[in-house]
Design a protein around this motif. Structure first.
Motif, PDB file in Angstrom:
ATOM      1  N   TRP A 143     148.747 -36.501 100.060  1.00 43.30           N
ATOM      2  CA  TRP A 143     150.127 -36.938  99.857  1.00 43.30           C
ATOM      3  C   TRP A 143     150.770 -37.329 101.177  1.00 43.30           C
ATOM      4  O   TRP A 143     151.481 -38.335 101.249  1.00 43.30           O
ATOM      5  CB  TRP A 143     150.928 -35.830  99.175  1.00 43.30           C
ATOM      6  CG  TRP A 143     150.840 -34.496  99.861  1.00 43.30           C
ATOM      7  CD1 TRP A 143     151.646 -34.016 100.848  1.00 43.30           C
ATOM      8  CD2 TRP A 143     149.844 -33.494  99.629  1.00 43.30           C
ATOM      9  NE1 TRP A 143     151.241 -32.777 101.259  1.00 43.30           N
ATOM     10  CE2 TRP A 143     150.135 -32.421 100.529  1.00 43.30           C
ATOM     11  CE3 TRP A 143     148.774 -33.371  98.765  1.00 43.30           C
ATOM     12  CZ2 TRP A 143     149.374 -31.259 100.579  1.00 43.30           C
ATOM     13  CZ3 TRP A 143     148.015 -32.207  98.808  1.00 43.30           C
ATOM     14  CH2 TRP A 143     148.309 -31.164  99.697  1.00 43.30           C
TER      15      TRP A 143
ATOM     16  N   GLN B  39     145.335 -46.329  91.379  1.00 39.36           N
ATOM     17  CA  GLN B  39     144.895 -45.137  90.660  1.00 39.36           C
ATOM     18  C   GLN B  39     143.380 -44.990  90.741  1.00 39.36           C
ATOM     19  O   GLN B  39     142.641 -45.967  90.739  1.00 39.36           O
ATOM     20  CB  GLN B  39     145.349 -45.184  89.205  1.00 39.36           C
ATOM     21  CG  GLN B  39     144.987 -46.467  88.480  1.00 39.36           C
ATOM     22  CD  GLN B  39     145.697 -46.597  87.145  1.00 39.36           C
ATOM     23  OE1 GLN B  39     146.133 -45.611  86.578  1.00 39.36           O
ATOM     24  NE2 GLN B  39     145.790 -47.801  86.633  1.00 39.36           N
TER      25      GLN B  39
ATOM     26  N   THR C 255     142.567 -28.723  90.860  1.00 45.33           N
ATOM     27  CA  THR C 255     143.396 -28.326  91.994  1.00 45.33           C
ATOM     28  C   THR C 255     143.863 -26.885  91.789  1.00 45.33           C
ATOM     29  O   THR C 255     143.829 -26.349  90.673  1.00 45.33           O
ATOM     30  CB  THR C 255     144.611 -29.245  92.117  1.00 45.33           C
ATOM     31  OG1 THR C 255     145.460 -29.047  90.972  1.00 45.33           O
ATOM     32  CG2 THR C 255     144.190 -30.714  92.172  1.00 45.33           C
TER      33      THR C 255
ATOM     34  N   LEU D  60     140.216 -35.575  86.965  1.00 49.30           N
ATOM     35  CA  LEU D  60     141.197 -35.655  88.047  1.00 49.30           C
ATOM     36  C   LEU D  60     141.569 -37.116  88.267  1.00 49.30           C
ATOM     37  O   LEU D  60     140.705 -37.966  88.466  1.00 49.30           O
ATOM     38  CB  LEU D  60     140.644 -35.063  89.342  1.00 49.30           C
ATOM     39  CG  LEU D  60     141.584 -35.126  90.558  1.00 49.30           C
ATOM     40  CD1 LEU D  60     142.833 -34.293  90.313  1.00 49.30           C
ATOM     41  CD2 LEU D  60     140.869 -34.647  91.814  1.00 49.30           C
TER      42      LEU D  60
ATOM     43  N   GLU E 177     144.257 -39.616  90.496  1.00 40.14           N
ATOM     44  CA  GLU E 177     145.195 -39.721  91.611  1.00 40.14           C
ATOM     45  C   GLU E 177     145.937 -41.051  91.510  1.00 40.14           C
ATOM     46  O   GLU E 177     145.328 -42.088  91.238  1.00 40.14           O
ATOM     47  CB  GLU E 177     144.454 -39.642  92.941  1.00 40.14           C
ATOM     48  CG  GLU E 177     143.753 -38.309  93.165  1.00 40.14           C
ATOM     49  CD  GLU E 177     142.908 -38.322  94.421  1.00 40.14           C
ATOM     50  OE1 GLU E 177     143.437 -37.994  95.490  1.00 40.14           O
ATOM     51  OE2 GLU E 177     141.719 -38.668  94.310  1.00 40.14           O
TER      52      GLU E 177
ATOM     53  N   TYR F 186     153.254 -39.858  95.427  1.00 35.19           N
ATOM     54  CA  TYR F 186     151.830 -39.562  95.243  1.00 35.19           C
ATOM     55  C   TYR F 186     151.732 -38.563  94.100  1.00 35.19           C
ATOM     56  O   TYR F 186     152.527 -37.610  94.025  1.00 35.19           O
ATOM     57  CB  TYR F 186     151.231 -38.968  96.522  1.00 35.19           C
ATOM     58  CG  TYR F 186     149.803 -38.501  96.361  1.00 35.19           C
ATOM     59  CD1 TYR F 186     148.745 -39.374  96.521  1.00 35.19           C
ATOM     60  CD2 TYR F 186     149.526 -37.170  96.050  1.00 35.19           C
ATOM     61  CE1 TYR F 186     147.432 -38.946  96.372  1.00 35.19           C
ATOM     62  CE2 TYR F 186     148.226 -36.730  95.900  1.00 35.19           C
ATOM     63  CZ  TYR F 186     147.181 -37.620  96.057  1.00 35.19           C
ATOM     64  OH  TYR F 186     145.893 -37.184  95.898  1.00 35.19           O
TER      65      TYR F 186
ATOM     66  N   ARG G 117     148.986 -36.312  91.317  1.00 34.03           N
ATOM     67  CA  ARG G 117     147.666 -35.900  90.832  1.00 34.03           C
ATOM     68  C   ARG G 117     147.818 -35.370  89.414  1.00 34.03           C
ATOM     69  O   ARG G 117     148.704 -34.558  89.143  1.00 34.03           O
ATOM     70  CB  ARG G 117     147.056 -34.817  91.728  1.00 34.03           C
ATOM     71  CG  ARG G 117     146.550 -35.343  93.056  1.00 34.03           C
ATOM     72  CD  ARG G 117     145.639 -34.381  93.768  1.00 34.03           C
ATOM     73  NE  ARG G 117     146.268 -33.103  94.069  1.00 34.03           N
ATOM     74  CZ  ARG G 117     145.892 -32.323  95.096  1.00 34.03           C
ATOM     75  NH1 ARG G 117     144.905 -32.702  95.885  1.00 34.03           N
ATOM     76  NH2 ARG G 117     146.489 -31.172  95.320  1.00 34.03           N
TER      77      ARG G 117
ATOM     78  N   CYS H  59     145.526 -33.518  86.427  1.00 36.74           N
ATOM     79  CA  CYS H  59     144.270 -32.786  86.318  1.00 36.74           C
ATOM     80  C   CYS H  59     144.169 -32.134  84.947  1.00 36.74           C
ATOM     81  O   CYS H  59     145.171 -31.738  84.343  1.00 36.74           O
ATOM     82  CB  CYS H  59     144.215 -31.723  87.419  1.00 36.74           C
ATOM     83  SG  CYS H  59     142.637 -30.879  87.573  1.00 36.74           S
TER      84      CYS H  59
END
Length: 239
Positions: free
Chosen positions: A107, A174, A182, A199, A201, A214, A216, A218
């Protein structure tokens, strides 16, 4: 479909149809168990699952109330989940909190700031499975929002940035990979930290191609159909 899934789906469908609305008080566990033809123990497990993702709240001595916030598909616009008939599954968001940090990571590499704010949320997909979402902003951008209520954290964060700060999300990069969850996802979803899962991003850009956020997303292993959607710009504006 398991008993827990059947109960969850029934309550979610009642929320979607308007039969149950935010603040509505549910019948007692015993009455619900009779209504759904299950044991009280099974009903308690189903209600605990719905409470975990924020669709209901259980108040000691008062009862169980509808509290979930249904969000438009745009809030998870890069992920769309379908049932076996190809119908999109409704998403519900539960905010766990906001954390300020100076710790470095992907990030900070992207946002290029010194201090950051992470919004931790759980996104329930149609009562079938949960996603853990970590949404990072520069601390200075978060502070410019001027205070954010929990209900706003459970809404579309990109729209919040657009309307409060006039910062539209114009482009998103992405990536998807199979990786261990995480630390936030392990705590929120009760996942095995050694067992790989899904996962994703995301890196969002705003005007003049400036990094904006930013994120994430999951999840543990799941068997639902998944469609990745690439969106064009939300609004017109200079690069």
């Amino acid at each position: 479909m398991t008993k827990l899934e059947r109960i969850s789906n029934a309550i979610i469908e009642a929320i979607e149809s308007g039969a149950l609305r935010e603040g509505h008080r549910l019948p007692s566990e015993e009455e619900l168990a009779v209504q759904h033809r299950v044991s009280v123990g099974t009903m308690q497990k189903a209600l605990a699952r719905l409470a975990h993702v924020g669709l209901i709240r259980r108040e000691h001595g008062r009862g169980t109330f509808i509290s979930g916030h249904k969000v438009a598909p745009a809030d998870v616009r890069h992920l769309r989940f379908l049932d076996e008939q190809g119908h999109p599954l409704t998403s519900y968001v539960h905010a766990h909190g906001v954390k300020r940090m100076k710790r470095k990571g992907p990030w900070s590499d992207f946002l290029e700031g010194q201090a950051f704010v992470r919004v931790d949320r759980t996104i329930n997909i149609g009562g079938k499975f949960d996603l853990s979402s970590e949404f990072w902003l520069r601390e200075e951008d978060f502070d410019k929002l001027g205070g954010v209520e929990r209900q706003e954290l459970e809404s579309n964060l990109r729209e919040l940035l657009l309307h409060r700060l006039a910062l539209p999300t114009l482009r998103v990069d992405q990536w998807i990979r199979f990786a261990p969850p995480t630390a936030v996802a392990v705590r929120a979803l009760g996942l095995d930290p050694e067992k790989p899962g899904f996962l994703m991003e995301l890196r969002g850009y705003t005007l003049r191609d400036k990094p904006l956020y930013y994120q994430r997303v999951c999840a543990g292993p799941f068997s639902e159909r998944l469609v990745i959607v690439r969106q064009g710009p939300q609004v017109d504006g200079p690069p």
